[in-house]
Motif scaffolding. Structure first.
Motif, PDB file in Angstrom:
ATOM      1  N   SER A   1       0.814  -1.218   0.000  1.00  0.00           N
ATOM      2  CA  SER A   1       0.000   0.000   0.000  1.00  0.00           C
ATOM      3  C   SER A   1       0.851   1.275   0.000  1.00  0.00           C
ATOM      4  O   SER A   1       0.330   2.362  -0.178  1.00  0.00           O
ATOM      5  N   ARG A   2       2.167   1.116   0.238  1.00  0.00           N
ATOM      6  CA  ARG A   2       3.004   2.308   0.268  1.00  0.00           C
ATOM      7  C   ARG A   2       4.218   2.080  -0.649  1.00  0.00           C
ATOM      8  O   ARG A   2       5.343   1.941  -0.190  1.00  0.00           O
ATOM      9  N   PRO A   3       3.985   2.015  -1.987  1.00  0.00           N
ATOM     10  CA  PRO A   3       5.083   1.703  -2.879  1.00  0.00           C
ATOM     11  C   PRO A   3       6.173   2.786  -2.845  1.00  0.00           C
ATOM     12  O   PRO A   3       5.825   3.942  -2.598  1.00  0.00           O
ATOM     13  N   PRO A   4       7.436   2.478  -3.074  1.00  0.00           N
ATOM     14  CA  PRO A   4       7.926   1.158  -3.492  1.00  0.00           C
ATOM     15  C   PRO A   4       8.213   0.211  -2.333  1.00  0.00           C
ATOM     16  O   PRO A   4       8.773  -0.856  -2.555  1.00  0.00           O
ATOM     17  N   PHE A   5       7.799   0.595  -1.111  1.00  0.00           N
ATOM     18  CA  PHE A   5       8.042  -0.300   0.029  1.00  0.00           C
ATOM     19  C   PHE A   5       7.042  -1.449  -0.003  1.00  0.00           C
ATOM     20  O   PHE A   5       5.879  -1.244  -0.333  1.00  0.00           O
ATOM     21  N   VAL A   6       7.521  -2.640   0.333  1.00  0.00           N
ATOM     22  CA  VAL A   6       6.662  -3.817   0.298  1.00  0.00           C
ATOM     23  C   VAL A   6       6.803  -4.575   1.612  1.00  0.00           C
ATOM     24  O   VAL A   6       7.916  -4.741   2.109  1.00  0.00           O
ATOM     25  N   HIS A   7       5.688  -5.003   2.167  1.00  0.00           N
ATOM     26  CA  HIS A   7       5.731  -5.858   3.359  1.00  0.00           C
ATOM     27  C   HIS A   7       5.198  -7.231   2.995  1.00  0.00           C
ATOM     28  O   HIS A   7       4.081  -7.355   2.530  1.00  0.00           O
ATOM     29  N   TRP A   8       6.017  -8.232   3.214  1.00  0.00           N
ATOM     30  CA  TRP A   8       5.606  -9.609   2.950  1.00  0.00           C
ATOM     31  C   TRP A   8       5.318 -10.329   4.257  1.00  0.00           C
ATOM     32  O   TRP A   8       6.062 -10.213   5.219  1.00  0.00           O
ATOM     33  N   PHE A   9       4.245 -11.060   4.264  1.00  0.00           N
ATOM     34  CA  PHE A   9       3.904 -11.986   5.350  1.00  0.00           C
ATOM     35  C   PHE A   9       3.682 -11.295   6.700  1.00  0.00           C
ATOM     36  O   PHE A   9       4.081 -11.813   7.754  1.00  0.00           O
TER      37      PHE A   9
ATOM     38  N   VAL B   1      14.614   5.244  -2.323  1.00  0.00           N
ATOM     39  CA  VAL B   1      13.625   5.691  -3.311  1.00  0.00           C
ATOM     40  C   VAL B   1      14.318   6.466  -4.441  1.00  0.00           C
ATOM     41  O   VAL B   1      14.098   6.193  -5.623  1.00  0.00           O
ATOM     42  N   ASN B   2      15.163   7.409  -4.067  1.00  0.00           N
ATOM     43  CA  ASN B   2      15.761   8.276  -5.090  1.00  0.00           C
ATOM     44  C   ASN B   2      16.771   7.563  -5.970  1.00  0.00           C
ATOM     45  O   ASN B   2      16.834   7.790  -7.174  1.00  0.00           O
TER      46      ASN B   2
END
Ligand code: ATP
Ligand code: MG
Length: 638
Positions: free
Chosen positions: A41-49, A471-472
């Motif tokens: 929900s907060r790209p480019p950060f991803v939370h798995w599991f 990010v940058n």
């Protein structure tokens, strides 16, 4: 399996990532299963599991105790000290707990950083697993680095404790680590509270009272060495590791716990096809990502024994020269899966090919190579010598596991020379035009290799302490699109196979023609008088840039005999002329005895180029052999 099965497998990972990865998640043990598979929900950060609780050490060690406590887990061989020892899963469990208890005694708690600066000895793996066990964040720094490189990493990681040893050894030469570490701590603004040391008896050590502890002394004073695994959130940080620094200041890659464990377990099954009870041999170093993923965690998670090797590929157990040592180990420990780097194979290529035939290599199913482009002559040489599939795999420190290769555990697809293969499940790999950002879909169009989010489990979470840099640097380099740039050039052929053409900063512009240095290198290394070559673009008043080649000749006479050098230079030029055209022909081909590389074996074209243009080559703290750059400087100035 059916011929189309990898394509289907891949499709499912892209179209239904949650279902796909929920299934892969079952390859590891969870204390609490994940509540949510993917949160982007907060790209480019991803939370798995998210919501899941697990532990890397539990999955690598404890969970195997019921079935294979007495089977080999860690096989350590050092041709530097002539030692050889096997630890069963049961013994590994004890050793890891002892180090975990020692770290606890030094005040290390969940989330604290522990920097590991160690040679390739079992204690290094124990320390990593011990950190994972108690939820400390490890940061392994390559043991071949000197004080400067170490100091900047200590400062960035801010560890509570540093784990180290008296010395390493390379080619029979002892390198005392303790003075280097002391100097690094002096240089660093951050000071660790304690240093935990293994004494191998190779170099004298002066202990700093109150700060430095010998591991044996500390362990002897422990009341108990029972340390249960700390159950961590899947998204808790497991470790940080720095990139090789080939293109500039290294980036501190940060990884999670649950996603990484699942990614490794899945890769052991689908890519490496390694089975419990077998032996995995990766020739890398624990200081590099390959070592973290495929010397320590991956094979152990899969219930395999991992072979950890300290020494050169050309040195025997008696410390004399022996270009067959790796194959001797494959025979002795019945290695089924082996992992190395093109640079190591090129070293072996200079040895007698008969060495490959001396040993029984029938246990071996495949050799995986990564880290650098695999040139065709090297691939052919090793493939003919071993008679097993040679599988090139393309990835980065950032990804933690292969991005492009072949998933032999899913389907036996034919490898193509020069191509690592196809995108791995979970990776949306695209080729984009570097300035317009437009996707290039026609076969063989050259562009930047990028990955579209969400990135799969195991992929870096962020840059340590620096979300902005994450990010940058990685996600904003292509105009108008938020995609992860690999900073490598590539093409995709009509069958969907990718070819990596070099780094985006390795392109040269000769009189308006854009040329990849990799292509020119590939052509030159095809000349049978050349062992290795680096091509860089050098500023030229007339043409903008010209290509300049530095080659290691197979016949060392070309280094001393000007007539030979000139003749060989002429032949090489002719070859480039015939194969690529006059525009690609280097202005000069100069011969050197070694090329400047990082300690991970990657060519430092950036430094060569700077020297050719009489500029400051910048940070060389991670360079392997300083005399190699010196040779180039002399040639250029002379
Ligand atoms: P830095 O990012 O600090 O400059 P680095 O890129 O050398 O350092 P690594 O993460 O160790 O650090 O290397 C990843 C890079 O290595 C890839 O981006 C690519 O350029 C190269 N590489 C790795 N494997 C392959 C391969 N199989 N074929 C071609 N290139 C490869
Ligand atoms: Mg890189």
């Amino acid at each position: 399996m059916s011929a189309s099965s990898y394509a289907e497998f891949y499709r499912r990972s892209i179209d239904s990532p949650e279902a796909f990865w929920a299934e892969q998640a079952r390859l590891i043990d969870w204390q609490t299963p994940p509540a949510r598979i993917l949160d982007d929900s907060r790209p480019p950060f991803v939370h798995w599991f998210a919501g899941g609780k697990t532990n890397l050490c539990h999955n690598a060690v404890d969970r195997h105790l019921a079935q294979r406590a007495d089977q080999p887990a860690l096989i350590h061989v050092s041709t530097e000290t002539g030692s050889e020892r096997t630890y069963s899963f049961g013994q590994l469990h004890e050793e890891v707990q002892r180090v975990a208890a020692s770290l606890r005694a030094l005040g290390v708690a969940k989330g604290d950083r522990v920097l590991i600066y160690m040679p390739m000895i079992p204690e290094a793996a124990f320390a990593m697993l011990a950190c994972a066990r108690i939820g400390a964040i490890h940061c392994v720094v390559f043991g071949g680095f000197a004080s400067g490189a170490l100091a900047s990493r200590i400062e960035d990681a801010a560890p509570k404790v540093v784990v180290s040893a008296d010395a390493g050894s390379r080619g029979g030469k002892v390198v005392a680590y303790k003075p280097l570490l002391d100097e690094a701590i002096r240089l660093s603004k951050h000071k660790p509270e304690a240093v935990l040391l293994t004494d191998r008896g190779l170099a004298p050590m002066e202990l700093n009272p109150g700060r430095d502890h010998l591991d044996s002394d500390l362990a002897a004073g422990l009341k108990s060495t029972d340390v249960p695994c700390e159950w961590l959130d899947a998204t808790d940080i497991s470790y940080t590791i720095y990139t090789s620094g080939t293109t500039g200041r290294p980036k501190g890659v940060q990884r999670d716990t649950g996603g990484y464990a699942v990614a490794l377990a899945a890769s052991m099954k689908h890519i490496f096809d390694g089975r419990p009870g077998e032996t995995y041999f990766s020739t890398s170093d624990i200081g590099w990502v390959v070592g973290q993923s495929y010397i320590v965690y991956g094979p152990l998670i899969a219930g395999m024994a991992t072979l950890m090797y300290e020494g050169l590929p050309t040195q025997g157990m008696d410390r004399g020269p022996d270009g067959g040592i790796w194959w001797q180990l494959v025979q002795k420990y019945k290695v089924t899966v082996m992992f190395s780097a093109p640079t190591a194979v090129r070293v072996l290529k200079k040895q007698d090919p008969a060495l490959l035939k001396k040993y029984d290599l029938s246990s071996l199913r495949a050799l995986f190579l990564a880290g650098e482009p695999l040139d065709e002559p090297t691939a052919r040489w090793i493939s003919e010598g071993l008679g097993v599939p040679i599988i090139d795999n393309y990835w980065q420190t950032e990804s933690g596991w292969p991005i492009i290769t072949l998933a032999s555990g899913v389907e036996n697809k034919q490898a193509k020379f020069g191509s690592p293969g196809v995108p791995m499940y979970g990776y949306k790999v695209k080729i984009l035009h570097e300035s317009t950002g437009e996707e290039l879909t026609a076969p063989n169009e050259k562009g930047v290799v990028v990955i579209e989010g969400p990135t799969p489990p195991g992929f870096m979470q962020t840059v340590w302490k620096d979300d902005d840099r994450f990010v940058n640097t990685y996600w904003k380099s292509v105009p108008g699109r938020m995609v992860y740039s690999t900073f490598d050039w590539g093409i995709r052929d009509e069958d969907g196979y990718f070819y990596i053409l070099g780094r985006t900063d390795d392109v040269i512009n000769v009189a308006g023609h854009r040329l990849g240095t990799r292509e020119i290198e590939e052509c030159i290394s095809g000349h049978n008088g050349v062992a290795e070559v680096a091509v860089v673009g050098v500023a030229d008043a007339l043409k903008g840039q010209v290509a300049m080649a530095f080659a290691v000749p197979k016949d060392s006479l070309a280094l001393t005999d000007p007539a030979r050098a000139l003749a060989l230079e002429g032949e090489v030029m002719q070859r480039v002329n015939d194969e690529l055209g006059a525009v690609a022909r280097p202005a000069r081909v100069r011969f050197v005895s070694a090329l400047p590389k990082t300690r991970s074996g990657k060519l430092l074209r950036r430094a060569i180029q700077a020297v050719c243009e009489q500029r400051d080559p910048g940070d060389l703290t991670t360079m392997d052999d300083p005399t190699s750059l010196q040779q180039i400087r002399q040639l250029v100035q002379g």
